[in-house]
Motif scaffolding. Sequence first.
Motif, mmCIF file in Angstrom:
data_model
loop_
_atom_site.group_PDB
_atom_site.id
_atom_site.type_symbol
_atom_site.label_atom_id
_atom_site.label_comp_id
_atom_site.label_asym_id
_atom_site.label_seq_id
_atom_site.Cartn_x
_atom_site.Cartn_y
_atom_site.Cartn_z
ATOM 1 N N ALA B 203 0.840 -1.200 0.000
ATOM 2 C CA ALA B 203 0.000 0.000 0.000
ATOM 3 C C ALA B 203 0.876 1.250 0.000
ATOM 4 O O ALA B 203 0.601 2.226 -0.711
ATOM 5 C CB ALA B 203 -0.916 0.000 1.214
ATOM 6 N N GLN B 206 2.079 1.908 -3.400
ATOM 7 C CA GLN B 206 1.050 2.350 -4.348
ATOM 8 C C GLN B 206 0.566 3.769 -4.090
ATOM 9 O O GLN B 206 0.196 4.473 -5.032
ATOM 10 C CB GLN B 206 -0.121 1.362 -4.315
ATOM 11 N N ASN B 207 0.496 4.181 -2.843
ATOM 12 C CA ASN B 207 0.050 5.544 -2.555
ATOM 13 C C ASN B 207 0.486 5.931 -1.139
ATOM 14 O O ASN B 207 -0.198 5.630 -0.170
ATOM 15 C CB ASN B 207 -1.474 5.639 -2.679
ATOM 16 N N THR B 209 0.786 8.889 0.379
ATOM 17 C CA THR B 209 -0.050 9.870 1.090
ATOM 18 C C THR B 209 -1.272 9.187 1.685
ATOM 19 O O THR B 209 -1.655 9.436 2.823
ATOM 20 C CB THR B 209 -0.511 10.965 0.106
ATOM 21 N N ARG B 210 -1.893 8.336 0.878
ATOM 22 C CA ARG B 210 -3.094 7.638 1.319
ATOM 23 C C ARG B 210 -2.769 6.697 2.481
ATOM 24 O O ARG B 210 -3.546 6.545 3.413
ATOM 25 C CB ARG B 210 -3.665 6.841 0.124
ATOM 26 N N THR B 211 -1.598 6.093 2.416
ATOM 27 C CA THR B 211 -1.183 5.188 3.483
ATOM 28 C C THR B 211 -1.076 5.935 4.803
ATOM 29 O O THR B 211 -1.485 5.442 5.846
ATOM 30 C CB THR B 211 0.183 4.543 3.138
ATOM 31 N N GLN B 212 -0.521 7.133 4.725
ATOM 32 C CA GLN B 212 -0.417 7.944 5.945
ATOM 33 C C GLN B 212 -1.797 8.336 6.454
ATOM 34 O O GLN B 212 -2.049 8.342 7.658
ATOM 35 C CB GLN B 212 0.391 9.205 5.663
ATOM 36 N N ALA B 213 -2.683 8.643 5.504
ATOM 37 C CA ALA B 213 -4.024 9.092 5.880
ATOM 38 C C ALA B 213 -4.840 7.996 6.560
ATOM 39 O O ALA B 213 -5.832 8.298 7.209
ATOM 40 C CB ALA B 213 -4.764 9.620 4.652
ATOM 41 N N VAL B 214 -4.428 6.741 6.406
ATOM 42 C CA VAL B 214 -5.140 5.678 7.120
ATOM 43 C C VAL B 214 -4.376 5.246 8.378
ATOM 44 O O VAL B 214 -4.684 4.224 8.978
ATOM 45 C CB VAL B 214 -5.439 4.447 6.220
ATOM 46 N N GLY B 215 -3.394 6.030 8.754
ATOM 47 C CA GLY B 215 -2.729 5.820 10.035
ATOM 48 C C GLY B 215 -1.486 4.957 10.002
ATOM 49 O O GLY B 215 -0.971 4.591 11.055
#
Lengths: 229, 327
Positions: B203, B206-207, B209-215
């Motif tokens: 993950a 692949q992304n 920023t998105r990984t950070q946004a899900v903690g």
Amino acid sequence: MTLLKIENLTAFYGASQALFDVNFTINEGEVLALMGRNGMGKTTTISTICRMLKHRDGVLEFAGQDLGKLPSHKAAQLGIGLVPEGRRCFPNLTVEENLIATARPGHWTTKTIGAFFPRLTERRSQMANTLSGGEQQMLAIGRALMTNPRLLILDEATEGLAPVVRQEIWAVIHRLKTETGLAILVVDKTLRELRQVADRAVILEKGSTAWMGSMTDLTTDLTDKYLGV
Amino acid sequence: MIKETDLNTAIWLLFLGVPLAAWQMGEIYTITLATKICVLALAGVGLNIALGLGGMVSLGHAAFFGIGGYAMGILASHAQSYAPIMETPFLIEGTKSMPVIWVLAIIMSGIAALAIGALSLRTNGAYFIMITLAFGQMIYFFAISWPAYGGEDGLSIYVRNDFPGLNTLVPIQFFALCFAILTAVIFLSSRLEHSRFGMALQATRQNETRTQAVGLTPYKIRLIAFVISGMICGLAGAVSADLNRFVSPTMLSWHTSGEIMIFVILGGTGRLFAPLVGAAIYIMLEHFLGGVSDYWQIFLGLLLLMVVLFAPGGVIGLLTKREAAHD
């Protein structure tokens, strides 16, 4: 009890100011609609709440904790779950892997998500990039729920979807409200559905809070003035 | 179209069957070639965790391969000469025990990977490539300027180290040992890929920023993967040194990093058996074309070009008719 508190929030992209004076609060179990025309700062506000964009001034608190110095992952760990605009599932992971990768302990597990979104159970071993738009949206919501958030933020969750699928997503949001009591911040352009699901609304105009109040107080004059509908 | 799991089983059986057949026919050289493939594939499996799962394009993995090699070389050379490695403040002696050497090689390369990863993973893209390359070259030049262990000439070990219950000088027994290690590491790599950590790592690739946004914390996840990757390369280095009974700074050079990366890309980045297939192609080309021309790597370059342009999923992707395992 106030879950999210935003006061006099300002934020910049480089030298250009995007948020000038954003103010609103979200209480536990409340659904708040964040509204405004394109370019008024809705997504920027969300990016700031999720710490993907640092704010410059103002108050930004979640559950009484200052979010100001926290990185994005810490904000998520506190309980802010984001369903981003454009869904952005991890494309080369399966449905199940998308969910497991983000899981944190709590009510929401792959089992409870599967019960909430039976379609995801059917597609659990399918790559995310092979799902339809609606299924990807369900996965994006499921992925955010797997972090067991206290506040779920939905940024344009129904954008680009077929009308039938939109209704499915709105039904999901409605179920989340009634069955889980989760606080939800929802950004969308479809006023009719927002009226049905949201308790209160905030309208942004040029990066500032222009109006805030109960959904029932949102008159046609106001929507004409600020939303152009 | 072949299912990837079936293809993997076929590849595994082929790599076990060919050396066994060669043993029956007395073709010792074929067994040695197969052993070399196993050892290089092991390094590829290590890099595949960083590159294939984590998207970390490292040009410094030869450093871990070389550190593993030197761990073996130093320990074995001291065991040969009966001279302790150090006497104060405490006595450390050499050893000829493969398991002990492997553990130390894994620990040393893990420490190096932790240090290099902790600094280089603060960057992305071209900067990450350059920093890993720079660290790799620093260690390479350090080895060249270290006369105690052969400097530029390297270090020869006269007798292969010992493994309990085996005569490691018998080619088929040493092959069996290398093949067992490779199989175990591929199995562990598969478990890692399908673990929650492996999914989070993919993950992150692949992304971010998105990984950070899900903690999740991409830096920490990548660093752990980088260290695991380095440790496997270190183990490969130690086994490779035992195979050749020789270590030299070449093991640490960026050419070696490039070669390991070629194995992974030829086989198919992110695919479980890609390093084994890639290493086999590489060694076969070297073996058959190397006898025809000193410039056999021109053909390797052409092959790599064709794979990148026409088969982004590598040879395994081509056979399973699937695009790249990962974006």
